[in-house]
Scaffold this motif. Structure first.
Motif, PDB file in Angstrom:
ATOM      1  N   UNK A 144       0.848  -1.188   0.000  1.00  0.00           N
ATOM      2  CA  UNK A 144       0.000   0.000   0.000  1.00  0.00           C
ATOM      3  C   UNK A 144       0.884   1.238   0.000  1.00  0.00           C
ATOM      4  N   UNK A 145       0.265   2.368  -0.375  1.00  0.00           N
ATOM      5  CA  UNK A 145       0.990   3.634  -0.398  1.00  0.00           C
ATOM      6  C   UNK A 145       0.003   4.756  -0.126  1.00  0.00           C
ATOM      7  N   UNK A 146       0.512   5.952   0.064  1.00  0.00           N
ATOM      8  CA  UNK A 146      -0.355   7.096   0.361  1.00  0.00           C
ATOM      9  C   UNK A 146      -1.262   7.404  -0.815  1.00  0.00           C
ATOM     10  N   UNK A 147      -0.771   7.131  -2.036  1.00  0.00           N
ATOM     11  CA  UNK A 147      -1.616   7.258  -3.207  1.00  0.00           C
ATOM     12  C   UNK A 147      -1.880   5.893  -3.804  1.00  0.00           C
ATOM     13  N   UNK A 148      -2.769   5.826  -4.780  1.00  0.00           N
ATOM     14  CA  UNK A 148      -3.039   4.552  -5.434  1.00  0.00           C
ATOM     15  C   UNK A 148      -1.778   4.046  -6.125  1.00  0.00           C
TER      16      UNK A 148
ATOM     17  N   UNK B 200       8.899  -9.843   2.706  1.00  0.00           N
ATOM     18  CA  UNK B 200       8.368  -9.399   1.420  1.00  0.00           C
ATOM     19  C   UNK B 200       9.226  -8.247   0.919  1.00  0.00           C
ATOM     20  N   UNK B 201       9.378  -8.181  -0.394  1.00  0.00           N
ATOM     21  CA  UNK B 201      10.246  -7.193  -1.021  1.00  0.00           C
ATOM     22  C   UNK B 201       9.548  -6.644  -2.253  1.00  0.00           C
ATOM     23  N   UNK B 202       9.717  -5.355  -2.488  1.00  0.00           N
ATOM     24  CA  UNK B 202       9.117  -4.766  -3.690  1.00  0.00           C
ATOM     25  C   UNK B 202       9.967  -3.600  -4.163  1.00  0.00           C
ATOM     26  N   UNK B 203      10.007  -3.419  -5.465  1.00  0.00           N
ATOM     27  CA  UNK B 203      10.679  -2.236  -5.997  1.00  0.00           C
ATOM     28  C   UNK B 203      10.084  -1.855  -7.346  1.00  0.00           C
ATOM     29  N   UNK B 204      10.412  -0.674  -7.789  1.00  0.00           N
ATOM     30  CA  UNK B 204       9.889  -0.172  -9.051  1.00  0.00           C
ATOM     31  C   UNK B 204       8.422   0.184  -8.966  1.00  0.00           C
ATOM     32  N   UNK B 205       8.078   0.995  -7.955  1.00  0.00           N
ATOM     33  CA  UNK B 205       6.676   1.362  -7.757  1.00  0.00           C
ATOM     34  C   UNK B 205       6.329   2.633  -8.525  1.00  0.00           C
ATOM     35  N   UNK B 206       5.117   2.642  -9.046  1.00  0.00           N
ATOM     36  CA  UNK B 206       4.558   3.860  -9.635  1.00  0.00           C
ATOM     37  C   UNK B 206       3.269   4.169  -8.887  1.00  0.00           C
ATOM     38  N   UNK B 207       3.248   5.307  -8.214  1.00  0.00           N
ATOM     39  CA  UNK B 207       2.051   5.728  -7.511  1.00  0.00           C
ATOM     40  C   UNK B 207       1.972   7.240  -7.534  1.00  0.00           C
ATOM     41  N   UNK B 208       0.763   7.735  -7.610  1.00  0.00           N
ATOM     42  CA  UNK B 208       0.572   9.173  -7.726  1.00  0.00           C
ATOM     43  C   UNK B 208       1.269   9.757  -8.930  1.00  0.00           C
ATOM     44  N   UNK B 209       1.418   8.944  -9.986  1.00  0.00           N
ATOM     45  CA  UNK B 209       2.065   9.423 -11.191  1.00  0.00           C
ATOM     46  C   UNK B 209       3.566   9.539 -11.111  1.00  0.00           C
ATOM     47  N   UNK B 210       4.159   9.040 -10.031  1.00  0.00           N
ATOM     48  CA  UNK B 210       5.599   9.165  -9.808  1.00  0.00           C
ATOM     49  C   UNK B 210       6.245   7.798  -9.738  1.00  0.00           C
ATOM     50  N   UNK B 211       7.413   7.659 -10.351  1.00  0.00           N
ATOM     51  CA  UNK B 211       8.176   6.424 -10.267  1.00  0.00           C
ATOM     52  C   UNK B 211       9.104   6.490  -9.057  1.00  0.00           C
ATOM     53  N   UNK B 212       9.075   5.424  -8.277  1.00  0.00           N
ATOM     54  CA  UNK B 212       9.886   5.323  -7.065  1.00  0.00           C
ATOM     55  C   UNK B 212      10.768   4.092  -7.192  1.00  0.00           C
ATOM     56  N   UNK B 213      12.076   4.273  -7.264  1.00  0.00           N
ATOM     57  CA  UNK B 213      12.993   3.137  -7.443  1.00  0.00           C
ATOM     58  C   UNK B 213      13.440   2.509  -6.126  1.00  0.00           C
ATOM     59  N   UNK B 214      12.913   3.003  -5.010  1.00  0.00           N
ATOM     60  CA  UNK B 214      13.329   2.495  -3.700  1.00  0.00           C
ATOM     61  C   UNK B 214      13.013   1.019  -3.563  1.00  0.00           C
ATOM     62  N   UNK B 215      13.917   0.293  -2.891  1.00  0.00           N
ATOM     63  CA  UNK B 215      13.696  -1.106  -2.562  1.00  0.00           C
ATOM     64  C   UNK B 215      13.021  -1.152  -1.195  1.00  0.00           C
ATOM     65  N   UNK B 216      11.820  -1.668  -1.136  1.00  0.00           N
ATOM     66  CA  UNK B 216      11.050  -1.717   0.105  1.00  0.00           C
ATOM     67  C   UNK B 216      11.029  -3.125   0.689  1.00  0.00           C
ATOM     68  N   UNK B 217      10.949  -3.160   2.021  1.00  0.00           N
ATOM     69  CA  UNK B 217      10.889  -4.417   2.758  1.00  0.00           C
ATOM     70  C   UNK B 217       9.743  -4.405   3.745  1.00  0.00           C
ATOM     71  N   UNK B 218       9.134  -5.567   3.923  1.00  0.00           N
ATOM     72  CA  UNK B 218       8.189  -5.730   4.992  1.00  0.00           C
ATOM     73  C   UNK B 218       8.915  -6.029   6.294  1.00  0.00           C
ATOM     74  N   UNK B 219       8.154  -6.179   7.367  1.00  0.00           N
ATOM     75  CA  UNK B 219       8.759  -6.423   8.677  1.00  0.00           C
ATOM     76  C   UNK B 219       9.122  -7.892   8.877  1.00  0.00           C
ATOM     77  N   UNK B 220       8.586  -8.758   8.051  1.00  0.00           N
ATOM     78  CA  UNK B 220       8.926 -10.167   8.134  1.00  0.00           C
ATOM     79  C   UNK B 220       7.889 -10.981   8.878  1.00  0.00           C
TER      80      UNK B 220
END
Length: 124
Positions: free
Chosen positions: A25-29, A97-117
Motif C-alpha cells: 500500500x501507499x499514500x496514493x493509489x 516481502x520485497x518490492x521495488x519499481x513502484x509507480x504511484x501518484x504518477x511518480x516512479x519510485x525506485x526504492x527497494x522496500x521491505x516488509x517487517x517479516x
C-alpha cells in the motif's frame, strides 16, 4: 512511500505447507509494482533470495526451493504470495516481502522496500 505487510507464517511440521501473503500500500493509489517477492533470513545467516516475480509474470527462484515453492502475484490488489510445500526444517527463518519499481501518484519510485517479516518454523 510503499508499505508492505506480510501474513501467513507459523509453525508447521516437516513435509507440510504454508502460504505467505504480502500486501503493498501507499499514500496514493499504486499504479504498478515492477518486482515483488520473498527473501528469508535463517537463524545466524544473511538474508537470501527465495523467489521473486515481475509485474508481467517472470519468476526467479533460489535453487533450494525449486519444485517446492511457488510465487504468484495479484497485480490488481498489489499482492504477492508464496505457496510453500514440502517444507523442511532448513526452511525455518524470517520471511520478508520485497518490492521495488513502484509507480504511484504518477511518480516512479525506485526504492527497494521491505516488509517487517513473518516467522516460519518447520519442526522435524
Amino acid at each position: 512511500q510503499v508499505q508492505l505487510v506480510e501474513s501467513g507464517g507459523g509453525l508447521v511440521q516437516a513435509g507440510g505447507s504454508l502460504r505467505l501473503s504480502c500486501a503493498a500500500s501507499a499514500s496514493g493509489d499504486i499504479e504498478s509494482l515492477n518486482v515483488m517477492g520473498w527473501y528469508r533470513a535463517a537463524p545466524g545467516k544473511q538474508r537470501e533470495l527465495v523467489a521473486v516475480a515481475t509485474r508481467i509474470g517472470t519468476t526467479n527462484y533460489a535453487d533450494f526451493v525449486k519444485g517446492r515453492f511457488t510465487v504468484s502475484r495479484e497485480n490488481a490488489k498489489n499482492m504477492v504470495y508464496l505457496q510453500m510445500n514440502s517444507l523442511k526444517p532448513e526452511d525455518t527463518g524470517v520471511y520478508y516481502c520485497n518490492a521495488n519499481g513502484a509507480i504511484y501518484g504518477g511518480t516512479f519510485d525506485s526504492t527497494l522496500y521491505w516488509g517487517q517479516g513473518t516467522q516460519v518454523t518447520v519442526s522435524s
